[in-house]
Every structure is written in C-alpha cells, then in structure tokens.
Design an enzyme around this catalytic site. Structure first.
Site, PDB file in Angstrom:
ATOM      1  N   SER A   1       0.788  -1.218   0.161  1.00  0.00           N
ATOM      2  CA  SER A   1       0.028  -0.010  -0.041  1.00  0.00           C
ATOM      3  C   SER A   1       0.862   1.169  -0.177  1.00  0.00           C
ATOM      4  CB  SER A   1      -1.160  -0.069   1.126  1.00  0.00           C
ATOM      5  OG  SER A   1      -1.974   0.834   0.782  1.00  0.00           O
TER       6      SER A   1
ATOM      7  N   ASP B   1      -9.542  -5.237  -4.975  1.00  0.00           N
ATOM      8  CA  ASP B   1      -9.074  -4.066  -4.205  1.00  0.00           C
ATOM      9  C   ASP B   1      -9.816  -3.037  -4.470  1.00  0.00           C
ATOM     10  OD1 ASP B   1      -7.738  -2.504  -2.370  1.00  0.00           O
ATOM     11  OD2 ASP B   1      -5.442  -3.208  -2.897  1.00  0.00           O
TER      12      ASP B   1
ATOM     13  N   HIS C   1      -7.688  -5.833  -0.296  1.00  0.00           N
ATOM     14  CA  HIS C   1      -6.503  -5.223  -0.056  1.00  0.00           C
ATOM     15  C   HIS C   1      -5.555  -5.861   0.944  1.00  0.00           C
ATOM     16  CE1 HIS C   1      -4.074  -1.549   0.014  1.00  0.00           C
ATOM     17  NE2 HIS C   1      -4.186  -1.298   0.978  1.00  0.00           N
TER      18      HIS C   1
END
Length: 656
Positions: A201, A307, A338
C-alpha cells in the site's frame, strides 16, 4: 488447470548454540566458496546476534520549515558475521509512515526499541527470514512520522526523498548521523549498496515513487497493492472516490511533533487537491506513471483484483507503462481485496520472494527470470500461470450495447446497436444492486448482456467504456461495470477480511528473539457462493475533460466520455453471461453529484473496448449460437452477490 503451491518449510527459533554453529559455517558457505555458483541463500548467520542500530539520514529538505535540514530515522538489522569476513551485504528496505501510528501486517505490528533506542522488533517477517541469509533489512520512518523530522506530504517530494535519500546513503551519496540532532556521521560501509524496496500500500507506493526517480543502487522493488498515481487514489476522472483529500491522510499519520510544525504543508495539500476533481500540479508531482521511463529497478508487482482501497487502475497503468519501457517485471494477481500475499498465499510468496531477492540482489542464477511472468488466482487458492501478461494473443474487441424487449435490459454483441436507454441516478444503490437485478427493468441502471457463452472467454488487461449521454442536470457521475453472470464460489472480498479469515495457529518464517517473533497467525480463504461477480469497474464525472478539468454540463446536450476501467484477468466460463452495466453513483465507491440527473444513453455512440485473449474472434466464437437474454414474459430472479462494498477506506495500508 491449477498449479500446486510450492511449499517452503517454515523455520523456527534457533538457540544460541545453533546460531553459533551457523556463524562458524558462514565462512565456508559464503558465495565466494569454490563449490560452484550458489543458487539459494541459506540461513547461516545468527539473527539473535545481529547488529541492530539506528541512524538519521539527511534528506536535504526542510519540509517542516524550522530552518534545519530534515533527518529521517533509519532502523537497521544486519548480520554481524559478514563484516568480520570483509563481506558487504545487500539491503531489503521498507519505507513506511505506519511504524508508530498504525502498524504493519495482518497483526498491526509496530516498531519497538530498547532503552538505548535501538530497534528490538522490526515489523513483518523480512528481517527474521532474510538477515540469517545474508541480507540487511532497513525500516525507514517517512518524513514527519515516528522518529523522523519533516512533514508527510502524501506521496510528494518529501515522502519520496525520505526513502531516496536512504538509497543514496547506502550507496555513499548522502550523509547520515548516529543521532537525530548530533554531528557524528554514520557510514554504510557494511553494504554494497544493492537495494530492494518492498511494501504494501503506502509503503509499496513509496517504492514505486523512488524507482521512478531512476536512483542508482535500487535494483528491484516489490510493490504490493500500491498506488502509481495519487490522483487515481482520490479521484476517477473527476469523480471523487472519498469524502476527503490528502490533508486528512497526512494528519492521520503525522507524528505529534510534525502536527505542531506542518500547518503550512496541510494548507498546501488542501489548496492543491480541490474536491472538484481537477488535475493540478500537486497531482503531477505525485504521478509516477509519467516517469516510468526512468525506472532502472526490476518490478515484482502484487495486487488484489478486488482491491477497493487502492483500486486496480493503479497497477494496470503502472504495469503497462513499465512494459512500454522494457522493465524486467513479474506479477501476481489474487482474487482478494487489499490483502498482503503473506496472508493469502504464504508459503509460495516467501519462497518466490526469497528467490526473487537472491536473483536480483545477490545475482544468483536460480531461474526465476525464466519462469512464467504472471501468477493468477482463478478460484480461491487455485492459481494458474501466464508466460506473459497480458498474454501475447490478447487484443481488444469493441462490444456494442443494444435494446432488448424491456427498457434497460439489452443485449451486448459485436454488431452496432441503436436506440436509447434512460436511467436516473440513485445514490442509495451500488454495483451489487444493479447486477442483482440485471434482467429486470429498474430505473437506476441500464444493463446489457450476452447470451450464455458456448465456450470459456478470458479477459486480460484494462477495458474502456465510451458513453454518449444526455443529462437533465448540470452535474452527473457515471459508473460502468463488467459482470460475470453465473454461479461461483469466490473470495468474499467485501467481508471484514477482504477474502481471508485469520486463524489462531501460527507458523514461523525465520529466526526469532524474545522481542521479535517470526511466528504469525495462519489464514484461510474466506469464501461465499454468488450468482454473479463484478470483475471490472470504472467511474467518471461526465463533465470531466481530457485536459483534466471539469465543466458544468448543459442539460439536454449530449456529452461523450470514455471511462477507463480497472485492470483484471478473468475467465467467464461456458454457460455464464458477460454483462455491461452503465449507471450513476456507485454507492460507497464514488461520491454522488450535487444534483440527481436522469441520463439518456445513445446506444449507437456507446461501446465497450474489452481485451480478450484471442480478440474479437474469441468473443464471436464464445457467443455463437447462444440463447438470447430473458424476454419481458420471463420472470427474472434476483441474483445473489457479495454484500455491498461498504464505506471505502481512506487509508492506503489497512484492510477491513
């Protein structure tokens, strides 16, 4: 056919005696030993006796405007024995804003320190696993976080320079000090400078951004669920994806010291990221895709195709740009949201990452560069490979929507359609609601389907949907989704674990100390049975222009816009149908416009450009002889899917 998992045997904590023996063996097992070229690094160094130290690297910036150059904190765990042998080691680096505020990994681990301020626990398994194998592991606190000076600027110059300066220091081009304010310099004379960056991320985003500077010494990056352009984290062609901007995120991760000093940076973030979705210089600075030509590092990219935090347009446009510039690359695409691959394919990920770093940082000829480029999850835990991604035979086909026997229930084919369809934006409904009623005339969407396919049909890559719509108001948002209509068991990406369930049992991946365990909770796939799967999405403000700026619409005047859908790789099986849905606000995935428009689609000027393996010919073969969609006389059932997406997270680093 699914390929079996490559199993890596987890290692457990080793005693001091075992570690001492390993250290003794290191001299005989070093890569220079005359036993032929090594193919795999092995755990021959002591983790318990590793050197743990902290330095502060001068970034050359004064982001907090206090008249002093910012220093970022760098925590290092490295094997003690190589320096004694006169050997230098490569570096695995994770630069993050989350080490003190939010934690890393599925168990939200934070950095911990001893009384002298030296690192005790480095989050995640990287140091436990790789330090005994002859790597140093470095954790960088981004500027404005934890023990670093400066301000968080959410992917801008400060964020990227925080990490780039460390790569420069590792290669002898920047200065570091033993304390945050002192004058005693610290040299990175223990490393050869070869660095690999990794992270999920925001951390992976920093890896993308640093690679896009072309910095020398950065040999490879492993971006996991990472952003490639921050505009595309906050907006989709002018349509806002969140109800806040980067100033909120900066404040979320700033250290207390940074919050006291960074009001000006916060104000600049607010000014530079207007909520109207216009492209500004702030977004240009945070667009790494435009600088893909500068990338020297190889890329091992991992992303979940469901995601809804860092949406998959980010990996698709980055991958395509890297391909255009001939960057060495590898990709894993899962069916999760995610989620880190350590938590959806643990053993195979550790093994693959180990071999990747051995090849890219140690130069071992282990064959990973000659293996298939892509690993793709077809069903929960079932993976296939592709030699190239997208496959060489992939080509776009232009699909045309047509009217059917009910209003808003039409056809999808290669032939050009005609007529119109009309819908009214309903901000209370989402893509799940639209697909559930695909065969019913409902006022909030227009749906178009093929008949049941006569053979499997594979989509691979990024689609586009061009829409010509006439609005009744001065503002309107559009959504376009592709849907696989048919029963399946999928990962429950809309659930709390975004496709995984965390268990209580632990397995160990490396060596442990009292303060830093290598043992992590196991997971399993969280699945659900569905009647349809949304496989790709795209959104836009109908008033958004190619220039990157929006303008009010003229009610009653047609407007044409092309929506860029998210990248995916999906097989629509024989017997299922492929659907295109065009609607307004996608609840919880984009914010609604300021008005409630009714839109009329001109079907003769509306189309979907979809990348099929085998191109238009494959689509024609798969739809030849298929039955028509249900007619008005056939009562349509309500289809079951995952629950609605739910409020989208505003933090690129956590899963639900």
């Amino acid at each position: 056919m699914p390929i079996p998992e490559r199993r890596t045997r987890p290692t457990t904590w080793r005693s001091l005696a075992t570690a001492a023996v390993a250290a003794l063996l290191a001299a005989f097992l070093a890569p220079t030993a005359a036993h032929g070229a090594p193919r795999e690094s092995t755990p021959v160094y002591s983790y318990e006796n590793a050197i743990r130290e902290s330095v502060w690297v001068d970034t050359g910036l004064d982001g907090d405007r206090d008249g002093k150059r910012d220093r970022v904190a760098v925590d290092v765990v490295r094997p003690r024995e190589p320096a004694r042998q006169g050997r230098k080691v490569p570096v695995i680096m994770d630069a993050s804003p989350y080490y003190s505020c939010c934690g890393r990994g599925n168990e939200s681990q934070l950095k911990t320190y001893d009384a002298n301020g030296n690192i005790v626990r480095m989050p995640l398994f990287y140091d436990n696993y790789f330090v005994p194998r002859g790597y140093a592991v470095v954790g960088v606190d981004l500027a404005g976080t934890n023990r670093s000076d400066g301000c968080v600027d959410v992917g801008g110059r400060s964020d990227i320079q925080s990490a780039k300066a460390v790569v420069d220091w590792l290669n002898g081009r920047a200065r570091a000090y033993t304390t945050r304010t002192g004058a005693i310099s610290a040299k990175a004379d223990w490393t050869n400078g070869d660095t690999g960056m990794i992270g999920k991320s925001w951390d992976g985003t920093i890896a993308n951004g640093v690679a896009a500077t072309g910095v020398r010494g950065l040999k490879t990056i492993v971006p996991i669920s990472a952003i490639s352009s921050w505009y595309d984290y906050y907006f989709a062609q002018g349509a806002p994806l969140y109800d806040s901007g980067p100033d909120w995120l900066s404040d979320y991760v700033d250290s207390p010291d940074a919050r006291a000093k960074c009001a000006q940076v916060q104000a600049e973030l607010v000014k530079g990221a207007p909520r109207n979705g216009d492209w500004t210089p702030l977004w240009t600075e945070r667009d790494y895709v435009k600088d893909a030509s500068k990338v020297r590092a190889s890329v091992f990219l991992v992303h979940g195709m469901q995601d809804l935090n860092v949406r998959t347009k980010n990996f698709g446009q980055w991958w395509d740009a890297l391909a255009r510039h001939g960057v060495e690359r590898k990709i894993w695409l899962s069916r999760t949201g995610h989620v880190d691959p350590f938590d959806f394919r643990r053993a195979a990920f550790v093994d693959t990452l180990h071999r990747w770093f051995d090849h890219e940082l140690l130069g071992y000829d282990n064959g990973i560069d000659r293996e298939p480029m892509a690993d793709i999850e077809r069903h929960p835990g079932q993976w296939t490979t592709s030699a190239l991604w997208p496959p060489r035979t992939t080509a776009p086909a232009t699909l045309r929507p047509g009217t059917g026997s009910q209003a808003g229930v039409g056809t999808l084919a290669l032939r050009k359609g005609s007529g119109t369809e009309t819908f009214t934006d309903d901000a209370a409904l989402s893509e799940t609601d639209w697909a559930a009623h695909i065969d019913r005339a409902t006022p909030e969407k227009a749906g178009f389907t093929t008949g049941p396919l006569t053979r499997d049909l594979r989509l691979s890559g990024s689609s586009e949907v061009t829409v010509t719509a006439t609005p009744t108001t001065s503002t309107a948002h559009l959504s376009a989704v592709l849907v696989d209509l048919g029963p399946d068991t999928i990962r429950d990406y809309a659930g709390s674990g975004e496709g995984i369930t965390t268990l209580t049992d632990r397995t160990c991946w490396g060596a442990s100390t009292t303060g830093d365990s290598a043992c992590y909770k196991e997971t399993r796939a969280a699945t659900t049975d569905v009647d349809f799967t949304v496989l790709s999405r795209g959104w836009a403000d109908l008033g958004h222009r190619a220039s990157g700026h929006g303008a009010p619409l003229t009610p009653g005047k047609a407007r044409t816009i092309t929506l860029h859908l998210a990248a995916t790789d999906h097989v629509v099986p024989k017997g299922h149908r492929l659907a295109l849905i065009v609607a307004g606000t996608d609840k919880d995935l984009i914010d609604p416009p300021s008005t409630t428009p009714t839109l009329t689609l001109d079907l003769s000027r509306t189309s979907a450009r979809v990348p099929f393996v085998g191109g238009a010919a494959a689509f024609a073969r798969a739809t030849a002889g298929s039955r028509p969609v249900p007619g008005a006389s056939a009562p349509a059932s309500v289809l079951d899917g995952v629950r609605g997406p739910g409020a989208a997270l505003r933090v690129p680093g956590e899963h639900r």
